[in-house]
Design a protein around this motif. Structure first.
Motif, mmCIF file in Angstrom:
data_model
loop_
_atom_site.group_PDB
_atom_site.id
_atom_site.type_symbol
_atom_site.label_atom_id
_atom_site.label_comp_id
_atom_site.label_asym_id
_atom_site.label_seq_id
_atom_site.Cartn_x
_atom_site.Cartn_y
_atom_site.Cartn_z
ATOM 1 N N VAL A 119 -16.673 61.425 7.644
ATOM 2 C CA VAL A 119 -15.600 60.801 8.430
ATOM 3 C C VAL A 119 -14.521 61.833 8.765
ATOM 4 N N ASP A 120 -14.110 62.613 7.774
ATOM 5 C CA ASP A 120 -13.058 63.616 8.007
ATOM 6 C C ASP A 120 -13.508 64.657 9.038
ATOM 7 N N TYR A 121 -14.769 65.068 8.932
ATOM 8 C CA TYR A 121 -15.273 66.102 9.844
ATOM 9 C C TYR A 121 -15.259 65.602 11.289
ATOM 10 N N VAL A 122 -15.727 64.392 11.503
ATOM 11 C CA VAL A 122 -15.840 63.879 12.871
ATOM 12 C C VAL A 122 -14.469 63.544 13.445
ATOM 13 N N THR A 123 -13.609 62.908 12.662
ATOM 14 C CA THR A 123 -12.303 62.490 13.188
ATOM 15 C C THR A 123 -11.380 63.668 13.486
ATOM 16 N N THR A 124 -11.653 64.812 12.863
ATOM 17 C CA THR A 124 -10.849 66.003 13.168
ATOM 18 C C THR A 124 -11.498 66.881 14.241
ATOM 19 N N GLY A 125 -12.592 66.403 14.814
ATOM 20 C CA GLY A 125 -13.213 67.116 15.924
ATOM 21 C C GLY A 125 -14.270 68.115 15.544
ATOM 22 N N GLY A 126 -14.581 68.243 14.245
ATOM 23 C CA GLY A 126 -15.626 69.164 13.824
ATOM 24 C C GLY A 126 -15.172 70.613 13.884
ATOM 25 N N ASP A 127 -16.140 71.524 13.790
ATOM 26 C CA ASP A 127 -15.861 72.950 13.863
ATOM 27 C C ASP A 127 -17.093 73.653 14.420
ATOM 28 N N ASP A 128 -17.184 74.936 14.217
ATOM 29 C CA ASP A 128 -18.294 75.707 14.773
ATOM 30 C C ASP A 128 -19.578 75.588 13.958
ATOM 31 N N ASN A 129 -19.501 74.997 12.779
ATOM 32 C CA ASN A 129 -20.708 74.795 11.977
ATOM 33 C C ASN A 129 -21.552 73.671 12.551
ATOM 34 N N ASN A 130 -22.830 73.703 12.248
ATOM 35 C CA ASN A 130 -23.766 72.684 12.742
ATOM 36 C C ASN A 130 -24.299 71.906 11.546
ATOM 37 N N TYR A 131 -23.894 70.644 11.458
ATOM 38 C CA TYR A 131 -24.217 69.851 10.277
ATOM 39 C C TYR A 131 -25.029 68.598 10.612
ATOM 40 N N ILE A 132 -25.848 68.202 9.657
ATOM 41 C CA ILE A 132 -26.371 66.845 9.543
ATOM 42 C C ILE A 132 -25.887 66.355 8.193
ATOM 43 N N PHE A 133 -25.252 65.201 8.151
ATOM 44 C CA PHE A 133 -24.667 64.698 6.911
ATOM 45 C C PHE A 133 -25.576 63.661 6.253
ATOM 46 N N VAL A 134 -25.630 63.721 4.927
ATOM 47 C CA VAL A 134 -26.319 62.700 4.148
ATOM 48 C C VAL A 134 -25.265 61.766 3.561
ATOM 49 N N GLY A 135 -25.498 60.474 3.687
ATOM 50 C CA GLY A 135 -24.569 59.486 3.130
ATOM 51 C C GLY A 135 -25.315 58.362 2.459
ATOM 52 N N HIS A 136 -24.574 57.440 1.878
ATOM 53 C CA HIS A 136 -25.174 56.295 1.211
ATOM 54 C C HIS A 136 -25.376 55.167 2.221
ATOM 55 N N SER A 137 -26.458 54.457 2.063
ATOM 56 C CA SER A 137 -26.692 53.310 2.940
ATOM 57 C C SER A 137 -25.833 52.151 2.450
ATOM 58 N N GLY A 138 -24.548 52.270 2.691
ATOM 59 C CA GLY A 138 -23.605 51.273 2.210
ATOM 60 C C GLY A 138 -22.407 51.166 3.114
ATOM 61 N N ALA A 139 -21.323 50.660 2.549
ATOM 62 C CA ALA A 139 -20.165 50.288 3.350
ATOM 63 C C ALA A 139 -19.561 51.469 4.107
ATOM 64 N N GLU A 140 -19.521 52.674 3.469
ATOM 65 C CA GLU A 140 -18.857 53.806 4.129
ATOM 66 C C GLU A 140 -19.579 54.223 5.407
ATOM 67 N N MET A 141 -20.896 54.368 5.324
ATOM 68 C CA MET A 141 -21.639 54.807 6.496
ATOM 69 C C MET A 141 -21.714 53.713 7.561
ATOM 70 N N ILE A 142 -21.732 52.467 7.124
ATOM 71 C CA ILE A 142 -21.733 51.365 8.087
ATOM 72 C C ILE A 142 -20.410 51.336 8.848
ATOM 73 N N ALA A 143 -19.303 51.553 8.125
ATOM 74 C CA ALA A 143 -17.994 51.615 8.787
ATOM 75 C C ALA A 143 -17.947 52.772 9.773
ATOM 76 N N ALA A 144 -18.537 53.911 9.400
ATOM 77 C CA ALA A 144 -18.557 55.061 10.302
ATOM 78 C C ALA A 144 -19.343 54.744 11.570
ATOM 79 N N MET A 145 -20.453 54.021 11.422
ATOM 80 C CA MET A 145 -21.240 53.634 12.582
ATOM 81 C C MET A 145 -20.421 52.724 13.502
#
Length: 506
Positions: free
Chosen positions: A147-173
């Motif tokens: 959430v922090d990475y996306v809301t701040t616009g990211g950076d020059d790194n190239n990421y795929i994030f792993v998260g829990h299949s729960g409330a946090e990732m659902i809220a992000a979606m």
């Protein structure tokens, strides 16, 4: 299972496998992927014109091309190269990609691990990128890091994030923080590697897909069995139970018949006090498992809409059955013991025969690794509403930051798709199983129970996708005791649940 791989087999198998699974990545006129993406979104997700051909082989690098009559067979060591519309191999420009997780991806030193390492080295060299999975945060940190990475616009790194299949990732979606990977034509989410776990189906809305996972799901709740106590109270062996499972006779009825025998013979020293009980459990989890094992669920999805299945007859039957089993056969929580008394009761005190719990407890760092008695592990017995074993999965999910542009997203997921490709010669091999041999007490646990749990009878849970649902307080803890009033418990929460489903569908 095919375990021995020769380079010639690898080349031929990859030529066929990759030509099918990656057709959309190498041809602008390829048909739409199985996720139903539109032609426009496919066109927008193509790499930009600055993608240049690599100089590591130039043009067609098929192992079957050219005159090789004078070369020894051992020299056939190349795979089919995916090329762009000009016939040049894709070049990702030295892009470095990291999978942000709380665990790394250590290669195994068996034949599968060697084959996978060889494949991953080849794709990185061929398409000019590097990729790794690294522990860049803690278990509790990764969703917030995303959430922090996306809301701040990211950076020059190239990421795929792993998260829990729960409330946090659902809220992000819901907040639009995840990239719609369903719009990328280098991915086909109908492929086996995505459908084995079904996470892409959970995190989808129409044609859009916001999170995914490849490979086998993690095995969840099954039934641990104390082998010594089983034989002492029933005369049966664990092999008898494994045979029942193999013959699809391990169901609610047969399990209860065994528990009746344990109750009848549980006073081992004939002093009028029961010494061995049939089972104990986290009763809330047990009630939930009962519903799924009867072919139902608490929530589902039909025609693209969430539905509440609380009053489904299979759900009601399962709630009643679970309450009856708890009332008649459970080892009660001793006075002064904490809520998780059932772990020590099974592992150390050996007070009961059956423990319904998750498979991870048998891992070398799990709760049961120090148990002196041997245990078996079977699938959760199935109910009459299912007629077969059911395995409800809850897995981690991978997500691409929504702040990336289409060109960058396409390149990252092109690389990820290759990175997670099934290794030819090992198409029916499940690498996750190897880790369980160190914790299991017999091979039938791994080869008959876990293998089956991870490959058939799959269903996914929708509870986390419905807002304001508290499974424990709303329902589970009202029916997790003997003699519970199921009708009253359902009536008490149904208005809240139906309203929540309506809100989710908005």
């Amino acid at each position: 299972m095919k375990r021995k791989i020769f380079k010639k087999l690898m080349a031929a198998s990859l030529a066929a496998a990759m030509a099918v699974s990656m057709a959309g990545c190498g041809n602008g006129d390829a048909p739409a992927s199985g996720n139903g993406s539109s032609g426009d979104s496919q066109q927008e997700s193509k790499p930009s014109d600055d993608v240049k051909p690599s100089d590591n082989g130039g043009g067609e690098a098929d192992s079957t091309g050219g005159d090789q009559s004078s070369e020894p067979e051992e020299a056939v060591d190349k795979y089919t190269v995916l090329t762009d519309e000009n016939g040049n191999p894709y070049d990702l420009g030295g892009m470095d990609i990291k999978i942000w997780s709380w665990f790394g991806d250590e290669p195994s030193d068996d034949e599968y691990g060697e084959a996978r390492t060889e494949w991953r080295e080849w794709i990185q060299d061929t398409y000019n990128f590097t990729m790794s999975q690294e522990a860049l945060g803690g278990w509790g940190d990764c969703p917030q890091s995303f959430v922090d990475y996306v809301t701040t616009g990211g950076d020059d790194n190239n990421y795929i994030f792993v998260g829990h299949s729960g409330a946090e990732m659902i809220a992000a979606m819901k907040q639009g923080l995840m990239y719609d990977v369903g719009s990328l034509d280098c991915l086909d989410f109908s492929e086996r590697k995505f459908q084995l776990n079904g996470q892409c189906n959970l995190f989808s809305k129409g044609d859009a897909i916001y999170a995914f996972m490849t490979g086998y799901p993690e095995p969840r709740q099954g039934m641990y069995v104390n082998k010594r106590l089983l034989e002492q109270t029933t005369g049966m062996t664990a092999d008898d139970l494994y045979d029942m499972q193999k013959e699809n006779k391990w169901n609610w009825e047969t399990w209860e018949e065994i528990m009746k025998q344990i109750n009848a013979n549980g006073d081992v020293d004939n002093d009028g006090v029961q010494d061995i009980y049939p089972f104990a459990a986290n009763t809330g989890s047990f009630v939930s498992a009962a519903v799924y094992s009867n072919g139902s669920s608490f929530f589902g999805m039909e025609d693209g809409k969430y539905v509440c299945k609380l009053e489904d007859s299979k759900t009601l039957d399962a709630l009643q059955w679970a309450s009856d089993m708890i009332g008649n056969y459970i080892y009660p929580q001793p006075e002064g013991k904490e809520w998780d008394y059932f772990i020590a009761g099974f592992r150390d005190e050996t007070k009961f025969v059956f423990l319904p719990e998750d498979a991870y407890n048998m891992q070398p760092n799990g709760n049961l690794n120090t148990m002196e008695d041997d245990f078996a592990f079977l699938m959760f017995p199935y109910g009459p509403g299912a007629g077969e074993y059911v395995n409800a999965y809850t897995d981690n999910v991978w997500a691409l930051p929504g702040c990336y542009d289409a060109d960058r997203a396409w390149k990252i997921m092109f690389a990820y798709n290759l990175w997670t490709e099934e290794i030819p010669g090992f198409e029916d091999y499940n690498p996750m199983l190897s880790g369980y041999y160190n914790g299991a007490r017999d091979t039938r646990t791994v080869e008959e129970t876990l293998d089956r749990m991870m490959s058939e009878g799959a269903t996914v849970k929708y509870e986390d996708f419905i807002p304001d649902i508290d499974m424990g307080n709303d329902l589970l803890w009202k029916v997790n005791m003997g003699g519970a009033d199921i009708a009253a418990a359902v009536e008490a929460c149904k208005t809240k649940w139906y309203t929540a489903v309506d809100e989710a569908n908005k």
